[in-house]
Design a protein around this motif. Sequence first.
Motif, PDB file in Angstrom:
ATOM      1  N   UNK A 199       0.836  -1.208   0.000  1.00  0.00           N
ATOM      2  CA  UNK A 199       0.000   0.000   0.000  1.00  0.00           C
ATOM      3  C   UNK A 199       0.867   1.252   0.000  1.00  0.00           C
ATOM      4  N   UNK A 200       1.999   1.212   0.718  1.00  0.00           N
ATOM      5  CA  UNK A 200       2.913   2.367   0.738  1.00  0.00           C
ATOM      6  C   UNK A 200       3.300   2.780  -0.680  1.00  0.00           C
ATOM      7  N   UNK A 201       3.615   1.784  -1.511  1.00  0.00           N
ATOM      8  CA  UNK A 201       4.119   2.095  -2.858  1.00  0.00           C
ATOM      9  C   UNK A 201       3.086   2.871  -3.664  1.00  0.00           C
ATOM     10  N   UNK A 202       1.812   2.597  -3.398  1.00  0.00           N
ATOM     11  CA  UNK A 202       0.758   3.296  -4.150  1.00  0.00           C
ATOM     12  C   UNK A 202       0.547   4.717  -3.625  1.00  0.00           C
ATOM     13  N   UNK A 203       1.084   5.011  -2.450  1.00  0.00           N
ATOM     14  CA  UNK A 203       0.892   6.350  -1.856  1.00  0.00           C
ATOM     15  C   UNK A 203       2.138   7.226  -2.036  1.00  0.00           C
ATOM     16  N   UNK A 204       3.100   6.749  -2.851  1.00  0.00           N
ATOM     17  CA  UNK A 204       4.327   7.542  -3.051  1.00  0.00           C
ATOM     18  C   UNK A 204       4.184   8.501  -4.216  1.00  0.00           C
ATOM     19  N   UNK A 205       4.776   9.668  -4.087  1.00  0.00           N
ATOM     20  CA  UNK A 205       4.927  10.583  -5.214  1.00  0.00           C
ATOM     21  C   UNK A 205       6.060  10.096  -6.119  1.00  0.00           C
ATOM     22  N   UNK A 206       6.191  10.712  -7.308  1.00  0.00           N
ATOM     23  CA  UNK A 206       7.322  10.392  -8.176  1.00  0.00           C
ATOM     24  C   UNK A 206       8.626  10.675  -7.416  1.00  0.00           C
ATOM     25  N   UNK A 207       9.602   9.822  -7.578  1.00  0.00           N
ATOM     26  CA  UNK A 207      10.904   9.870  -6.893  1.00  0.00           C
ATOM     27  C   UNK A 207      10.769   9.625  -5.377  1.00  0.00           C
ATOM     28  N   UNK A 208       9.655   9.029  -4.973  1.00  0.00           N
ATOM     29  CA  UNK A 208       9.434   8.778  -3.547  1.00  0.00           C
ATOM     30  C   UNK A 208      10.340   7.677  -3.009  1.00  0.00           C
ATOM     31  N   UNK A 209      10.516   7.687  -1.684  1.00  0.00           N
ATOM     32  CA  UNK A 209      11.367   6.688  -1.019  1.00  0.00           C
ATOM     33  C   UNK A 209      10.620   6.099   0.179  1.00  0.00           C
ATOM     34  N   UNK A 210      10.635   4.768   0.283  1.00  0.00           N
ATOM     35  CA  UNK A 210      10.149   4.105   1.504  1.00  0.00           C
ATOM     36  C   UNK A 210      11.378   3.596   2.234  1.00  0.00           C
TER      37      UNK A 210
END
Length: 312
Positions: free
Chosen positions: A216-227
Amino acid sequence: MQAVRFHQFGGPEVLQLDDIPAPEPGPGEVLITVKASGVNPVDTYIRAGIYGERPLPFTPGLDPAGVVEAVGPDVTGVSLGQRVYAAGVKTGAYAEKCLADASLVFPLHDSISFAQAAGINVPYATAYRALVGRAQSKAGERVLVHGASGGVGIAACQLARALGLHVTGTASTPEGRALIQREGAHTALDHTQEGYLEGQSFDVIIEMLANVNLARDLTALNRYGRVVIIGNRGTVEINPRETMSRDAAILGMTLFNVPPAELQSIHAALYAGLENGTLRPVVGQEFALPDAAAAQLAVMAPGKLGKIVLVV
Ligand code: NAP
Protein backbone atom coordinates in the motif's frame (compact mmCIF):
# COMPACT_ATOMS: atom_id res chain seq x y z
CA MET A 1 25.27 -6.60 40.86
CA GLN A 2 21.82 -7.55 39.65
CA ALA A 3 21.32 -8.28 35.98
CA VAL A 4 18.40 -9.64 33.98
CA ARG A 5 19.53 -12.68 31.98
CA PHE A 6 18.12 -15.56 29.99
CA HIS A 7 19.79 -18.98 30.09
CA GLN A 8 17.82 -20.35 27.13
CA PHE A 9 15.94 -18.71 24.25
CA GLY A 10 12.17 -18.48 24.65
CA GLY A 11 9.24 -16.34 25.76
CA PRO A 12 9.40 -13.48 28.30
CA GLU A 13 9.30 -16.07 31.11
CA VAL A 14 12.94 -17.04 30.43
CA LEU A 15 14.07 -13.63 31.75
CA GLN A 16 15.36 -13.90 35.32
CA LEU A 17 17.15 -11.65 37.78
CA ASP A 18 20.64 -12.99 38.59
CA ASP A 19 23.35 -11.82 40.96
CA ILE A 20 26.61 -11.66 38.99
CA PRO A 21 29.98 -9.92 39.42
CA ALA A 22 30.14 -6.39 38.01
CA PRO A 23 32.24 -6.17 34.83
CA GLU A 24 35.50 -4.22 34.85
CA PRO A 25 36.39 -1.76 32.09
CA GLY A 26 39.28 -2.75 29.83
CA PRO A 27 41.04 -0.53 27.29
CA GLY A 28 38.56 1.65 25.40
CA GLU A 29 35.71 0.82 27.76
CA VAL A 30 33.54 2.73 30.22
CA LEU A 31 31.65 1.24 33.16
CA ILE A 32 28.23 2.88 33.54
CA THR A 33 26.05 2.71 36.65
CA VAL A 34 22.74 2.22 34.89
CA LYS A 35 19.83 4.40 36.05
CA ALA A 36 17.46 3.56 33.21
CA SER A 37 17.50 1.12 30.32
CA GLY A 38 15.48 1.33 27.11
CA VAL A 39 13.37 -1.67 26.09
CA ASN A 40 13.34 -2.16 22.32
CA PRO A 41 11.42 -4.67 20.18
CA VAL A 42 14.78 -6.13 19.06
CA ASP A 43 15.42 -7.23 22.67
CA THR A 44 12.43 -9.56 22.35
CA TYR A 45 13.63 -10.97 19.00
CA ILE A 46 17.04 -11.70 20.55
CA ARG A 47 15.41 -13.34 23.60
CA ALA A 48 13.24 -15.48 21.31
CA GLY A 49 16.34 -16.68 19.44
CA ILE A 50 15.24 -15.31 16.06
CA TYR A 51 17.93 -12.62 15.76
CA GLY A 52 21.13 -14.63 15.46
CA GLU A 53 23.33 -16.46 17.92
CA ARG A 54 24.08 -15.04 21.36
CA PRO A 55 26.28 -16.55 24.08
CA LEU A 56 24.18 -17.87 26.97
CA PRO A 57 23.42 -16.76 29.61
CA PHE A 58 22.73 -13.41 27.97
CA THR A 59 21.77 -9.97 29.32
CA PRO A 60 19.61 -7.95 26.90
CA GLY A 61 19.58 -4.17 26.53
CA LEU A 62 21.17 -1.76 24.04
CA ASP A 63 20.16 1.57 25.61
CA PRO A 64 21.73 2.38 28.99
CA ALA A 65 21.54 5.81 30.59
CA GLY A 66 23.36 6.53 33.81
CA VAL A 67 26.55 7.75 35.41
CA VAL A 68 30.18 6.96 34.60
CA GLU A 69 31.53 4.77 37.41
CA ALA A 70 34.96 3.81 36.02
CA VAL A 71 36.97 4.01 32.80
CA GLY A 72 39.53 1.76 31.16
CA PRO A 73 43.27 2.61 31.23
CA ASP A 74 43.46 4.60 27.98
CA VAL A 75 40.08 6.34 28.05
CA THR A 76 39.98 10.12 27.79
CA GLY A 77 37.17 12.63 27.32
CA VAL A 78 34.81 10.90 29.76
CA SER A 79 34.77 11.92 33.43
CA LEU A 80 33.82 9.94 36.50
CA GLY A 81 30.30 10.84 37.69
CA GLN A 82 29.32 12.27 34.30
CA ARG A 83 25.70 11.73 33.18
CA VAL A 84 25.79 9.77 29.92
CA TYR A 85 23.98 7.43 27.56
CA ALA A 86 25.71 4.88 25.35
CA ALA A 87 25.29 3.71 21.78
CA GLY A 88 27.69 0.77 21.86
CA VAL A 89 27.17 -1.58 24.79
CA LYS A 90 29.71 -4.35 25.44
CA THR A 91 27.49 -5.98 28.10
CA GLY A 92 23.69 -5.86 28.36
CA ALA A 93 21.98 -2.77 29.74
CA TYR A 94 19.21 -4.61 31.66
CA ALA A 95 21.59 -4.53 34.65
CA GLU A 96 22.78 -2.32 37.48
CA LYS A 97 26.04 -1.74 35.59
CA CYS A 98 27.17 -2.20 32.04
CA LEU A 99 30.24 -1.73 29.88
CA ALA A 100 30.20 0.48 26.82
CA ASP A 101 32.61 1.38 24.02
CA ALA A 102 34.14 4.71 25.17
CA SER A 103 33.92 6.18 21.67
CA LEU A 104 30.15 5.70 21.74
CA VAL A 105 29.45 7.13 25.22
CA PHE A 106 27.73 10.50 24.90
CA PRO A 107 27.09 13.28 27.42
CA LEU A 108 23.54 13.83 28.57
CA HIS A 109 22.08 17.30 28.52
CA ASP A 110 20.86 18.46 31.97
CA SER A 111 17.29 18.86 30.76
CA ILE A 112 16.97 15.16 29.87
CA SER A 113 16.07 12.65 32.61
CA PHE A 114 17.69 9.23 32.75
CA ALA A 115 14.39 7.60 31.72
CA GLN A 116 14.20 9.87 28.67
CA ALA A 117 17.86 9.22 27.89
CA ALA A 118 17.18 5.48 27.75
CA GLY A 119 15.05 6.33 24.70
CA ILE A 120 17.69 8.23 22.74
CA ASN A 121 20.08 5.77 21.15
CA VAL A 122 18.11 3.14 19.25
CA PRO A 123 14.94 5.18 18.57
CA TYR A 124 16.46 8.55 17.69
CA ALA A 125 19.57 7.32 15.88
CA THR A 126 17.35 5.01 13.80
CA ALA A 127 14.88 7.78 12.97
CA TYR A 128 17.71 10.15 12.03
CA ARG A 129 19.47 7.57 9.87
CA ALA A 130 16.20 6.75 8.10
CA LEU A 131 15.10 10.34 7.43
CA VAL A 132 18.48 11.87 6.68
CA GLY A 133 20.97 9.14 5.75
CA ARG A 134 18.70 6.80 3.79
CA ALA A 135 15.74 8.89 2.52
CA GLN A 136 17.77 12.10 2.17
CA SER A 137 14.62 14.00 3.10
CA LYS A 138 14.45 17.65 2.08
CA ALA A 139 12.65 20.50 3.78
CA GLY A 140 9.22 20.96 2.23
CA GLU A 141 8.76 17.27 1.40
CA ARG A 142 5.82 15.26 2.73
CA VAL A 143 6.66 12.36 5.04
CA LEU A 144 4.46 9.58 6.40
CA VAL A 145 5.70 8.14 9.69
CA HIS A 146 3.88 4.83 9.41
CA GLY A 147 3.70 3.79 13.08
CA ALA A 148 4.40 7.06 14.84
CA SER A 149 3.32 6.50 18.46
CA GLY A 150 6.25 4.30 19.58
CA GLY A 151 9.91 4.99 20.31
CA VAL A 152 11.16 5.38 16.72
CA GLY A 153 7.95 6.97 15.45
CA ILE A 154 7.87 9.84 17.95
CA ALA A 155 11.56 10.48 17.31
CA ALA A 156 10.86 10.56 13.56
CA CYS A 157 7.94 13.01 14.01
CA GLN A 158 10.06 15.40 16.10
CA LEU A 159 13.05 15.18 13.74
CA ALA A 160 11.01 15.51 10.55
CA ARG A 161 9.15 18.53 11.90
CA ALA A 162 12.45 20.16 12.89
CA LEU A 163 13.84 19.47 9.40
CA GLY A 164 10.95 21.37 7.81
CA LEU A 165 8.99 18.45 6.38
CA HIS A 166 5.21 18.18 6.33
CA VAL A 167 4.59 15.31 8.75
CA THR A 168 1.75 12.77 8.78
CA GLY A 169 1.87 10.06 11.46
CA THR A 170 -0.25 7.01 12.21
CA ALA A 171 -1.40 5.45 15.49
CA SER A 172 -4.15 3.02 16.44
CA THR A 173 -5.68 4.93 19.37
CA PRO A 174 -7.07 8.46 19.84
CA GLU A 175 -4.50 8.99 22.63
CA GLY A 176 -1.70 7.91 20.28
CA ARG A 177 -2.90 10.26 17.55
CA ALA A 178 -3.14 13.16 20.01
CA LEU A 179 0.38 12.37 21.24
CA ILE A 180 1.97 12.33 17.79
CA GLN A 181 0.30 15.63 16.91
CA ARG A 182 1.80 17.13 20.09
CA GLU A 183 5.18 15.71 19.04
CA GLY A 184 5.37 17.16 15.56
CA ALA A 185 2.85 15.54 13.22
CA HIS A 186 0.72 18.03 11.31
CA THR A 187 -1.82 15.26 10.66
CA ALA A 188 -2.57 11.93 12.36
CA LEU A 189 -4.22 8.91 10.73
CA ASP A 190 -5.51 5.63 12.20
CA HIS A 191 -3.71 2.63 10.67
CA THR A 192 -6.54 0.32 11.76
CA GLN A 193 -9.15 2.17 9.65
CA GLU A 194 -10.07 0.83 6.22
CA GLY A 195 -8.80 3.09 3.41
CA TYR A 196 -6.89 5.45 5.69
CA LEU A 197 -4.26 6.20 3.01
CA GLU A 198 -6.75 6.86 0.21
CA GLY A 199 -6.13 10.26 -1.39
CA GLN A 200 -2.82 10.67 0.48
CA SER A 201 0.58 11.08 -1.18
CA PHE A 202 4.08 11.30 0.25
CA ASP A 203 7.66 11.85 -0.84
CA VAL A 204 9.06 9.75 2.03
CA ILE A 205 7.53 6.91 4.07
CA ILE A 206 9.22 5.78 7.26
CA GLU A 207 7.83 2.26 7.67
CA MET A 208 7.57 0.40 11.01
CA LEU A 209 5.65 -2.67 9.78
CA ALA A 210 6.60 -3.34 6.16
CA ASN A 211 5.08 -6.82 5.92
CA VAL A 212 1.65 -5.26 6.50
CA ASN A 213 2.07 -1.94 4.71
CA LEU A 214 4.69 -2.04 1.94
CA ALA A 215 2.35 -2.84 -0.99
CA ARG A 216 0.00 0.00 0.00
CA ASP A 217 2.91 2.37 0.74
CA LEU A 218 4.12 2.09 -2.86
CA THR A 219 0.76 3.30 -4.15
CA ALA A 220 0.89 6.35 -1.86
CA LEU A 221 4.33 7.54 -3.05
CA ASN A 222 4.93 10.58 -5.21
CA ARG A 223 7.32 10.39 -8.18
CA TYR A 224 10.90 9.87 -6.89
CA GLY A 225 9.43 8.78 -3.55
CA ARG A 226 11.37 6.69 -1.02
CA VAL A 227 10.15 4.11 1.50
CA VAL A 228 12.61 3.36 4.30
CA ILE A 229 11.95 0.03 5.95
CA ILE A 230 12.74 0.23 9.65
CA GLY A 231 10.45 -2.51 10.97
CA ASN A 232 9.26 -5.78 9.43
CA ARG A 233 7.79 -8.96 10.90
CA GLY A 234 7.12 -11.24 7.95
CA THR A 235 6.83 -11.46 4.18
CA VAL A 236 4.78 -9.34 1.79
CA GLU A 237 3.72 -9.38 -1.86
CA ILE A 238 4.26 -6.13 -3.78
CA ASN A 239 3.69 -4.98 -7.34
CA PRO A 240 7.12 -3.76 -8.54
CA ARG A 241 5.39 -1.72 -11.26
CA GLU A 242 4.34 0.75 -8.54
CA THR A 243 8.06 1.59 -8.13
CA MET A 244 8.71 1.78 -11.92
CA SER A 245 5.98 4.29 -12.66
CA ARG A 246 7.30 6.59 -9.92
CA ASP A 247 11.08 6.00 -10.10
CA ALA A 248 10.54 5.07 -6.47
CA ALA A 249 13.03 3.44 -4.12
CA ILE A 250 12.59 0.89 -1.34
CA LEU A 251 15.45 1.36 1.12
CA GLY A 252 16.19 -1.06 3.95
CA MET A 253 18.17 -0.11 7.02
CA THR A 254 19.43 -1.41 10.32
CA LEU A 255 21.16 0.67 12.94
CA PHE A 256 23.75 -2.11 13.28
CA ASN A 257 25.04 -1.21 9.78
CA VAL A 258 25.71 2.48 10.47
CA PRO A 259 29.48 3.14 10.29
CA PRO A 260 31.06 4.48 13.52
CA ALA A 261 31.93 7.88 12.01
CA GLU A 262 28.33 8.40 10.95
CA LEU A 263 27.15 7.36 14.41
CA GLN A 264 29.31 10.13 15.90
CA SER A 265 27.73 12.63 13.53
CA ILE A 266 24.20 11.38 14.27
CA HIS A 267 24.69 11.71 18.03
CA ALA A 268 26.15 15.22 17.62
CA ALA A 269 22.96 16.17 15.76
CA LEU A 270 20.82 14.53 18.45
CA TYR A 271 22.69 16.40 21.21
CA ALA A 272 21.94 19.70 19.48
CA GLY A 273 18.26 18.83 19.26
CA LEU A 274 18.07 17.64 22.87
CA GLU A 275 19.86 20.80 24.02
CA ASN A 276 17.54 23.21 22.22
CA GLY A 277 14.39 21.26 23.11
CA THR A 278 13.51 20.20 19.56
CA LEU A 279 13.94 16.58 20.64
CA ARG A 280 12.11 15.39 23.76
CA PRO A 281 12.02 11.60 24.28
CA VAL A 282 8.56 10.58 25.53
CA VAL A 283 8.48 7.88 28.21
CA GLY A 284 5.26 5.88 27.88
CA GLN A 285 5.69 3.33 30.67
CA GLU A 286 8.33 2.63 33.33
CA PHE A 287 9.03 -0.80 34.86
CA ALA A 288 11.41 -1.85 37.65
CA LEU A 289 14.37 -4.07 36.64
CA PRO A 290 12.82 -7.28 38.10
CA ASP A 291 9.77 -6.66 35.89
CA ALA A 292 11.72 -6.92 32.63
CA ALA A 293 9.41 -9.68 31.34
CA ALA A 294 6.37 -7.40 31.74
CA ALA A 295 8.30 -4.59 30.04
CA GLN A 296 9.07 -6.84 27.07
CA LEU A 297 5.39 -7.82 26.81
CA ALA A 298 4.50 -4.12 26.87
CA VAL A 299 6.91 -3.24 24.07
CA MET A 300 5.15 -5.74 21.79
CA ALA A 301 1.61 -4.68 22.76
CA PRO A 302 -0.52 -2.36 20.58
CA GLY A 303 -1.58 1.13 21.63
CA LYS A 304 1.84 2.70 22.02
CA LEU A 305 2.25 6.03 23.83
CA GLY A 306 6.05 6.42 23.78
CA LYS A 307 9.04 4.46 25.09
CA ILE A 308 9.03 1.49 27.44
CA VAL A 309 11.82 1.97 30.00
CA LEU A 310 13.31 -0.08 32.83
CA VAL A 311 14.20 2.05 35.84
CA VAL A 312 17.15 0.54 37.65
P1 NAP B 1 7.29 0.45 19.34
O1 NAP B 1 7.67 1.52 20.32
O2 NAP B 1 6.74 -0.84 19.83
O3 NAP B 1 6.24 1.11 18.30
C1 NAP B 1 5.62 0.34 17.31
C2 NAP B 1 4.83 1.28 16.42
O4 NAP B 1 4.26 0.56 15.33
C3 NAP B 1 3.68 1.94 17.14
O5 NAP B 1 3.59 3.29 16.75
C4 NAP B 1 2.48 1.18 16.62
O6 NAP B 1 1.29 1.95 16.68
C5 NAP B 1 2.92 0.94 15.20
N1 NAP B 1 2.09 -0.03 14.48
C6 NAP B 1 1.41 -1.10 14.93
N2 NAP B 1 0.70 -1.66 13.93
C7 NAP B 1 0.93 -0.92 12.81
C8 NAP B 1 0.49 -0.97 11.46
N3 NAP B 1 -0.35 -1.91 11.03
N4 NAP B 1 0.95 -0.03 10.60
C9 NAP B 1 1.79 0.94 10.99
N5 NAP B 1 2.25 1.05 12.27
C10 NAP B 1 1.83 0.12 13.15
O7 NAP B 1 8.52 0.07 18.43
P2 NAP B 1 9.75 1.00 17.93
O8 NAP B 1 10.83 0.92 18.92
O9 NAP B 1 9.18 2.31 17.56
O10 NAP B 1 10.19 0.17 16.65
C11 NAP B 1 9.30 0.08 15.52
C12 NAP B 1 9.75 -1.08 14.63
O11 NAP B 1 11.02 -0.78 14.09
C13 NAP B 1 9.90 -2.42 15.35
O12 NAP B 1 9.53 -3.45 14.47
C14 NAP B 1 11.39 -2.50 15.63
O13 NAP B 1 11.84 -3.83 15.73
C15 NAP B 1 11.96 -1.81 14.42
N6 NAP B 1 13.26 -1.15 14.64
C16 NAP B 1 14.21 -1.33 13.68
C17 NAP B 1 15.41 -0.67 13.78
C18 NAP B 1 16.41 -0.81 12.67
O14 NAP B 1 17.60 -0.54 12.89
N7 NAP B 1 15.97 -1.19 11.46
C19 NAP B 1 15.70 0.13 14.90
C20 NAP B 1 14.70 0.31 15.85
C21 NAP B 1 13.46 -0.34 15.70
P3 NAP B 1 0.07 1.54 17.69
O15 NAP B 1 0.70 0.97 18.91
O16 NAP B 1 -0.65 2.84 17.91
O17 NAP B 1 -0.74 0.54 16.91
